[in-house]
Design a protein around this motif. Sequence first.
Motif, PDB file in Angstrom:
ATOM      1  N   ARG A   1       0.836  -1.203   0.000  1.00 13.56           N
ATOM      2  CA  ARG A   1       0.000   0.000   0.000  1.00 13.56           C
ATOM      3  C   ARG A   1       0.871   1.254   0.000  1.00 13.56           C
ATOM      4  O   ARG A   1       0.585   2.232  -0.698  1.00 13.56           O
ATOM      5  N   ARG A   2       1.941   1.249   0.782  1.00 14.85           N
ATOM      6  CA  ARG A   2       2.855   2.393   0.815  1.00 14.85           C
ATOM      7  C   ARG A   2       3.540   2.570  -0.546  1.00 14.85           C
ATOM      8  O   ARG A   2       3.659   3.682  -1.060  1.00 14.85           O
ATOM      9  N   LEU A   3       3.966   1.466  -1.136  1.00 22.71           N
ATOM     10  CA  LEU A   3       4.618   1.530  -2.439  1.00 22.71           C
ATOM     11  C   LEU A   3       3.644   1.978  -3.528  1.00 22.71           C
ATOM     12  O   LEU A   3       4.023   2.686  -4.466  1.00 22.71           O
ATOM     13  N   ARG A   4       2.386   1.564  -3.401  1.00 20.50           N
ATOM     14  CA  ARG A   4       1.385   2.013  -4.371  1.00 20.50           C
ATOM     15  C   ARG A   4       1.289   3.534  -4.373  1.00 20.50           C
ATOM     16  O   ARG A   4       1.206   4.170  -5.434  1.00 20.50           O
ATOM     17  N   LYS A   5       1.294   4.122  -3.188  1.00 15.99           N
ATOM     18  CA  LYS A   5       1.277   5.571  -3.081  1.00 15.99           C
ATOM     19  C   LYS A   5       2.524   6.172  -3.710  1.00 15.99           C
ATOM     20  O   LYS A   5       2.472   7.179  -4.418  1.00 15.99           O
ATOM     21  N   MET A   6       3.666   5.544  -3.491  1.00 12.43           N
ATOM     22  CA  MET A   6       4.941   6.042  -3.990  1.00 12.43           C
ATOM     23  C   MET A   6       4.972   6.120  -5.514  1.00 12.43           C
ATOM     24  O   MET A   6       5.538   7.051  -6.081  1.00 12.43           O
ATOM     25  N   VAL A   7       4.372   5.135  -6.176  1.00 14.27           N
ATOM     26  CA  VAL A   7       4.398   5.118  -7.639  1.00 14.27           C
ATOM     27  C   VAL A   7       3.174   5.803  -8.247  1.00 14.27           C
ATOM     28  O   VAL A   7       2.898   5.659  -9.447  1.00 14.27           O
ATOM     29  N   GLY A   8       2.433   6.547  -7.418  1.00 14.03           N
ATOM     30  CA  GLY A   8       1.316   7.322  -7.933  1.00 14.03           C
ATOM     31  C   GLY A   8       0.040   6.547  -8.117  1.00 14.03           C
ATOM     32  O   GLY A   8      -0.846   6.979  -8.858  1.00 14.03           O
ATOM     33  N   GLY A   9      -0.086   5.412  -7.412  1.00 19.17           N
ATOM     34  CA  GLY A   9      -1.268   4.574  -7.583  1.00 19.17           C
ATOM     35  C   GLY A   9      -2.338   4.774  -6.536  1.00 19.17           C
ATOM     36  O   GLY A   9      -3.294   3.994  -6.477  1.00 19.17           O
ATOM     37  N   GLY A  10      -2.196   5.815  -5.701  1.00 23.48           N
ATOM     38  CA  GLY A  10      -3.231   6.098  -4.713  1.00 23.48           C
ATOM     39  C   GLY A  10      -4.417   6.766  -5.374  1.00 23.48           C
ATOM     40  O   GLY A  10      -4.364   7.945  -5.738  1.00 23.48           O
ATOM     41  N   MET A  11      -5.494   6.019  -5.546  1.00 25.12           N
ATOM     42  CA  MET A  11      -6.675   6.553  -6.217  1.00 25.12           C
ATOM     43  C   MET A  11      -7.655   7.095  -5.179  1.00 25.12           C
ATOM     44  O   MET A  11      -7.643   6.675  -4.021  1.00 25.12           O
ATOM     45  N   ARG A  12      -8.494   7.996  -5.560  1.00 18.37           N
ATOM     46  CA  ARG A  12      -9.425   8.640  -4.631  1.00 18.37           C
ATOM     47  C   ARG A  12     -10.763   7.894  -4.612  1.00 18.37           C
ATOM     48  O   ARG A  12     -10.885   6.867  -4.000  1.00 18.37           O
ATOM     49  N   GLN A  13     -11.774   8.389  -5.303  1.00 15.83           N
ATOM     50  CA  GLN A  13     -13.091   7.732  -5.267  1.00 15.83           C
ATOM     51  C   GLN A  13     -13.092   6.514  -6.200  1.00 15.83           C
ATOM     52  O   GLN A  13     -13.849   6.426  -7.170  1.00 15.83           O
ATOM     53  N   ALA A  14     -12.256   5.575  -5.857  1.00 14.16           N
ATOM     54  CA  ALA A  14     -12.035   4.414  -6.719  1.00 14.16           C
ATOM     55  C   ALA A  14     -13.134   3.372  -6.605  1.00 14.16           C
ATOM     56  O   ALA A  14     -13.120   2.373  -7.334  1.00 14.16           O
ATOM     57  N   GLY A  15     -14.096   3.594  -5.716  1.00 16.72           N
ATOM     58  CA  GLY A  15     -15.202   2.653  -5.603  1.00 16.72           C
ATOM     59  C   GLY A  15     -15.987   2.488  -6.887  1.00 16.72           C
ATOM     60  O   GLY A  15     -16.596   1.441  -7.127  1.00 16.72           O
ATOM     61  N   ILE A  16     -15.973   3.518  -7.728  1.00 16.81           N
ATOM     62  CA  ILE A  16     -16.623   3.422  -9.044  1.00 16.81           C
ATOM     63  C   ILE A  16     -16.049   2.258  -9.837  1.00 16.81           C
ATOM     64  O   ILE A  16     -16.757   1.579 -10.583  1.00 16.81           O
ATOM     65  N   LEU A  17     -14.759   2.003  -9.661  1.00 15.78           N
ATOM     66  CA  LEU A  17     -14.095   0.895 -10.340  1.00 15.78           C
ATOM     67  C   LEU A  17     -14.193  -0.393  -9.541  1.00 15.78           C
ATOM     68  O   LEU A  17     -14.287  -1.484 -10.100  1.00 15.78           O
ATOM     69  N   ALA A  18     -14.157  -0.275  -8.211  1.00 12.73           N
ATOM     70  CA  ALA A  18     -14.146  -1.461  -7.360  1.00 12.73           C
ATOM     71  C   ALA A  18     -15.432  -2.267  -7.493  1.00 12.73           C
ATOM     72  O   ALA A  18     -15.397  -3.508  -7.473  1.00 12.73           O
ATOM     73  N   VAL A  19     -16.576  -1.602  -7.604  1.00 11.78           N
ATOM     74  CA  VAL A  19     -17.826  -2.355  -7.737  1.00 11.78           C
ATOM     75  C   VAL A  19     -17.853  -3.144  -9.047  1.00 11.78           C
ATOM     76  O   VAL A  19     -18.418  -4.243  -9.104  1.00 11.78           O
ATOM     77  N   ALA A  20     -17.227  -2.589 -10.084  1.00 11.30           N
ATOM     78  CA  ALA A  20     -17.123  -3.334 -11.344  1.00 11.30           C
ATOM     79  C   ALA A  20     -16.249  -4.557 -11.156  1.00 11.30           C
ATOM     80  O   ALA A  20     -16.548  -5.641 -11.671  1.00 11.30           O
ATOM     81  N   GLY A  21     -15.161  -4.398 -10.401  1.00  8.98           N
ATOM     82  CA  GLY A  21     -14.284  -5.523 -10.137  1.00  8.98           C
ATOM     83  C   GLY A  21     -14.962  -6.625  -9.354  1.00  8.98           C
ATOM     84  O   GLY A  21     -14.779  -7.822  -9.638  1.00  8.98           O
ATOM     85  N   LYS A  22     -15.767  -6.259  -8.369  1.00  7.85           N
ATOM     86  CA  LYS A  22     -16.455  -7.290  -7.589  1.00  7.85           C
ATOM     87  C   LYS A  22     -17.504  -8.002  -8.433  1.00  7.85           C
ATOM     88  O   LYS A  22     -17.652  -9.232  -8.352  1.00  7.85           O
ATOM     89  N   MET A  23     -18.221  -7.258  -9.263  1.00  3.98           N
ATOM     90  CA  MET A  23     -19.173  -7.914 -10.155  1.00  3.98           C
ATOM     91  C   MET A  23     -18.463  -8.881 -11.093  1.00  3.98           C
ATOM     92  O   MET A  23     -18.945  -9.979 -11.373  1.00  3.98           O
ATOM     93  N   ALA A  24     -17.297  -8.462 -11.595  1.00  3.30           N
ATOM     94  CA  ALA A  24     -16.528  -9.342 -12.480  1.00  3.30           C
ATOM     95  C   ALA A  24     -16.200 -10.663 -11.800  1.00  3.30           C
ATOM     96  O   ALA A  24     -16.294 -11.737 -12.411  1.00  3.30           O
ATOM     97  N   LEU A  25     -15.843 -10.598 -10.537  1.00  2.47           N
ATOM     98  CA  LEU A  25     -15.448 -11.806  -9.804  1.00  2.47           C
ATOM     99  C   LEU A  25     -16.632 -12.651  -9.370  1.00  2.47           C
ATOM    100  O   LEU A  25     -16.501 -13.873  -9.213  1.00  2.47           O
ATOM    101  N   THR A  26     -17.774 -12.036  -9.164  1.00  2.00           N
ATOM    102  CA  THR A  26     -18.929 -12.784  -8.669  1.00  2.00           C
ATOM    103  C   THR A  26     -19.873 -13.245  -9.770  1.00  2.00           C
ATOM    104  O   THR A  26     -20.644 -14.194  -9.569  1.00  2.00           O
ATOM    105  N   GLU A  27     -19.812 -12.602 -10.940  1.00  5.71           N
ATOM    106  CA  GLU A  27     -20.788 -12.919 -11.978  1.00  5.71           C
ATOM    107  C   GLU A  27     -20.192 -13.320 -13.324  1.00  5.71           C
ATOM    108  O   GLU A  27     -20.913 -13.843 -14.176  1.00  5.71           O
ATOM    109  N   ASN A  28     -18.900 -13.080 -13.532  1.00  3.31           N
ATOM    110  CA  ASN A  28     -18.334 -13.292 -14.870  1.00  3.31           C
ATOM    111  C   ASN A  28     -17.323 -14.428 -14.952  1.00  3.31           C
ATOM    112  O   ASN A  28     -16.624 -14.551 -15.960  1.00  3.31           O
ATOM    113  N   VAL A  29     -17.242 -15.256 -13.924  1.00  2.00           N
ATOM    114  CA  VAL A  29     -16.232 -16.319 -13.930  1.00  2.00           C
ATOM    115  C   VAL A  29     -16.672 -17.509 -14.772  1.00  2.00           C
ATOM    116  O   VAL A  29     -15.948 -17.967 -15.666  1.00  2.00           O
ATOM    117  N   ASP A  30     -17.866 -18.022 -14.520  1.00  2.00           N
ATOM    118  CA  ASP A  30     -18.293 -19.258 -15.190  1.00  2.00           C
ATOM    119  C   ASP A  30     -18.321 -19.101 -16.703  1.00  2.00           C
ATOM    120  O   ASP A  30     -18.055 -20.059 -17.437  1.00  2.00           O
TER     121      ASP A  30
END
Length: 337
Positions: free
Chosen positions: A218-247
Amino acid sequence: MLDFRSDTVTKPCNRMRKLMAEAPVGDDVYQDDPSVNDLEAWAADRHGFEAALFTASGTQANLLAILSHCERGDEYLCGQQAHNYKYEAGGAAVLGSVQPQPIENDKNGTLPFDKLAAAIKPEDLHFARTKLLSLENTIGGKVLPLEYLAKARQFVDQHNLLLHLDGARAYNAAVELRVDITEISKHFDSMTICLSKGLGAPVGSLLLGDTAFIARARRLRKMVGGGMRQAGILAVAGKMALTENVDRLAEDHSNARYLSEQLGAIPGFNTFIYPVQTNLVYADVADHIDIKAIANQLKEEGILFSPAHKCMRLVTHKDISREDIDTFLQRVESLVG
């Protein structure tokens, strides 16, 4: 547009877009984004790890993993064809002073343990310190056998190394093996999962490991500029991908086998030397075929692929149907003829 270049080109479906528009959000650098926190907690538990970190890309997740496991002057073992060695701009060496030690992959994608053992440096001030073995599953569309993963775990334990998985397409491997993802993840100290390939999210990868490891990452992510702000817009897509798009990945694999068989039946295209296991199709194209001209013509018609005479790659994904494949094949055959 029919796009066979990669499974990274998938578009979010309408349901995913709706979830994104309505996502609860906060500032993730403060760890205040409820959607990111939910994804990370759920993903850690789902894959058998203590903690998880949502990152911008698989390249970033792999970089954070290597730099969190290793110190300056250390080295990691990997495949000659490994993505984090060959296709990630030398990030570990450039940004972390961590030396890669590539080993030639066997034809099935595995790394031979005798060559790995020979590459481990002795405890001597002349050498980089070997700390980590990094595997990739799938690699070039090939699935690493479960028994190989178990042997890799034994190998690193024997040699006092850590074991990382670049699991960009790990779910393709699990679906093809017909096992739960934990049958793969249980062997590793850390693991990445790409959400924006066949799983269909627009952005993001996960890094998984123990609590202290993820804190370093997490500290290194910040160091390389990967600290995102309102990233939940992307996170909900990621969770849907894992729960609904695997099979549905099995459909991509079936379509890839069909594409390989039918393309190989067109004179001048040899796919049979590249057996298909997941969603990547490879072909050698005869020299007399102007494959670049065909690609340019099909681009004008809204069909994209990456032309090459040797080991040309085509990729199936959720936005490519069996009918789309037939359209592609018909146009290629007509232009070859």
